[in-house]
Design a protein around this motif. Sequence first.
Motif, PDB file in Angstrom:
ATOM      1  N   ASP A   1       2.873  10.685  -3.412  1.00 28.27           N
ATOM      2  CA  ASP A   1       3.030   9.749  -2.303  1.00 28.27           C
ATOM      3  C   ASP A   1       3.264   8.338  -2.827  1.00 28.27           C
ATOM      4  O   ASP A   1       2.851   7.978  -3.935  1.00 28.27           O
ATOM      5  N   ILE A   2       3.948   7.521  -2.008  1.00 24.76           N
ATOM      6  CA  ILE A   2       4.132   6.109  -2.333  1.00 24.76           C
ATOM      7  C   ILE A   2       2.930   5.348  -1.765  1.00 24.76           C
ATOM      8  O   ILE A   2       2.727   5.314  -0.550  1.00 24.76           O
ATOM      9  N   ILE A   3       2.133   4.743  -2.656  1.00 26.02           N
ATOM     10  CA  ILE A   3       0.929   4.012  -2.242  1.00 26.02           C
ATOM     11  C   ILE A   3       1.179   2.526  -2.437  1.00 26.02           C
ATOM     12  O   ILE A   3       1.540   2.084  -3.534  1.00 26.02           O
ATOM     13  N   THR A   4       1.019   1.765  -1.367  1.00 21.79           N
ATOM     14  CA  THR A   4       1.307   0.329  -1.406  1.00 21.79           C
ATOM     15  C   THR A   4       0.104  -0.439  -0.882  1.00 21.79           C
ATOM     16  O   THR A   4      -0.469  -0.073   0.158  1.00 21.79           O
ATOM     17  N   LEU A   5      -0.259  -1.486  -1.592  1.00 22.56           N
ATOM     18  CA  LEU A   5      -1.313  -2.391  -1.136  1.00 22.56           C
ATOM     19  C   LEU A   5      -0.650  -3.634  -0.575  1.00 22.56           C
ATOM     20  O   LEU A   5       0.165  -4.270  -1.253  1.00 22.56           O
ATOM     21  N   ILE A   6      -0.963  -3.966   0.676  1.00 24.74           N
ATOM     22  CA  ILE A   6      -0.278  -5.040   1.389  1.00 24.74           C
ATOM     23  C   ILE A   6      -1.324  -6.040   1.882  1.00 24.74           C
ATOM     24  O   ILE A   6      -2.375  -5.640   2.420  1.00 24.74           O
TER      25      ILE A   6
ATOM     26  N   TRP B   1      -7.501   3.810 -12.188  1.00 23.01           N
ATOM     27  CA  TRP B   1      -6.999   3.838 -10.810  1.00 23.01           C
ATOM     28  C   TRP B   1      -5.480   3.815 -10.788  1.00 23.01           C
ATOM     29  O   TRP B   1      -4.843   4.568 -10.069  1.00 23.01           O
ATOM     30  N   ARG B   2      -4.887   2.931 -11.639  1.00 20.81           N
ATOM     31  CA  ARG B   2      -3.431   2.839 -11.677  1.00 20.81           C
ATOM     32  C   ARG B   2      -2.821   4.140 -12.196  1.00 20.81           C
ATOM     33  O   ARG B   2      -1.798   4.613 -11.689  1.00 20.81           O
ATOM     34  N   THR B   3      -3.436   4.751 -13.210  1.00 19.90           N
ATOM     35  CA  THR B   3      -2.934   6.027 -13.726  1.00 19.90           C
ATOM     36  C   THR B   3      -2.989   7.104 -12.655  1.00 19.90           C
ATOM     37  O   THR B   3      -2.066   7.915 -12.498  1.00 19.90           O
ATOM     38  N   LEU B   4      -4.087   7.092 -11.896  1.00 19.13           N
ATOM     39  CA  LEU B   4      -4.260   8.080 -10.838  1.00 19.13           C
ATOM     40  C   LEU B   4      -3.202   7.930  -9.760  1.00 19.13           C
ATOM     41  O   LEU B   4      -2.526   8.893  -9.392  1.00 19.13           O
ATOM     42  N   VAL B   5      -3.025   6.718  -9.222  1.00 17.75           N
ATOM     43  CA  VAL B   5      -2.107   6.523  -8.103  1.00 17.75           C
ATOM     44  C   VAL B   5      -0.660   6.684  -8.533  1.00 17.75           C
ATOM     45  O   VAL B   5       0.203   7.062  -7.732  1.00 17.75           O
ATOM     46  N   LYS B   6      -0.365   6.377  -9.822  1.00 11.67           N
ATOM     47  CA  LYS B   6       1.013   6.567 -10.286  1.00 11.67           C
ATOM     48  C   LYS B   6       1.352   8.041 -10.422  1.00 11.67           C
ATOM     49  O   LYS B   6       2.524   8.418 -10.372  1.00 11.67           O
ATOM     50  N   GLY B   7       0.348   8.894 -10.580  1.00 14.11           N
ATOM     51  CA  GLY B   7       0.594  10.324 -10.682  1.00 14.11           C
ATOM     52  C   GLY B   7       0.669  11.033  -9.345  1.00 14.11           C
ATOM     53  O   GLY B   7       1.040  12.200  -9.277  1.00 14.11           O
ATOM     54  N   VAL B   8       0.336  10.314  -8.287  1.00 18.29           N
ATOM     55  CA  VAL B   8       0.376  10.913  -6.944  1.00 18.29           C
ATOM     56  C   VAL B   8       1.813  10.882  -6.429  1.00 18.29           C
ATOM     57  O   VAL B   8       2.516   9.881  -6.572  1.00 18.29           O
TER      58      VAL B   8
END
Length: 383
Positions: A27-32, A18-25
Amino acid sequence: ALENAQLYDDLQRSEAKWRTLVKGVPDIITLIDDRGLIEFINHLGAIAVPGLEPERLVGMPSTMAMTGEQLGEYQRCFAEVLAHAELRELEVEFAQPNSDKFSYQVRLAPITVGGRVTKVISIGTDVTARRNAERERSTLEAQLRQQQRLESVGTLASGVAHEINNPVQGIMNYADLILARADDAEQVREFAVEISNESQRVATIVRNLLAFSRGEHEHNPEFADVRRIIETTLSLIHAVLRKDEIQLDVEIADSLPRVHCRAQQIQQVIMNLITNARDALNEAPARANGASKRIRLSAHRFEREDQVWLRISVQDEGPGIPEAMRRRIFDPFYTTKRHDKGTGLGLAVSHGIAVDHNGSLTVESEVGVGSTFHLDLPAAIVT
């Protein structure tokens, strides 16, 4: 224990994917969390600062780079996502220390556990290039409008000069009379009143011409009286029409609705339509039996889809526009006039102004009969 170890191993592999996937996107993805604190952020995108790793932002407020109105808007949207578990969108602008600014379209989505929103996921898409392009286009359109406006001022120059010459000559004559009868107080008072009246005429013409030629950045949208806009425009164009022996018939309905507009831009459209009608009449073949050249301007209200609209129409009895030309009549730099008579900006700019005001500019024409241009604007809704 072996099963637990296997589950833990599977969970770690899943999290790594999941982390590899979102780091390659991009867009800036933030969990708050529900307190507004950052639990995870994949990267900082275009707003990255050298030496600042995303992990260092964990535990920091998600609003730390926001100020002013956008801070308030973000807090409002975040609170609504928590309260209603609904998606919200807004645009946020970030500034780096070197003063570079970046625009992000931010979508806030709820993560619900047990019927309650416990976290919010934020997805920020970089729209800086699009916003910069829009600003550049807006600047270019403003420059084109100003260029076309100054072209119209050139058309007005000779007519306005003649219009000013008459009251100026009157002022000079009354001044001579005052000098000749300086001891007659009653006559001096009467002539002074006439000088004041003639001076006001000159001042009004000059003021209207300056307002018309001034840059549009000085004018904000307002609830405008269209009758006044038309009358101000006609005060400038009348002299030009008289010089060409063109009769202008004006029909303005009572109780016209007000419109929310930049009055100067609407004035520019009306000026352009009348000027084009004048040119069409001047280019038409000589009229039989000495028939006069005539332009009709009308303004009235009408309803369309349960909404009140205002229509301003300018009609001429010129040669008309062939269908092939009508299809391109609003294209920039397309003109039916000689190259020394027009740049092809007038109708394109006027069409753009109409669209910017949520209205439209259309044409009806018949070859050998004439043309009518309609400027339709939605009436202002005053609360």
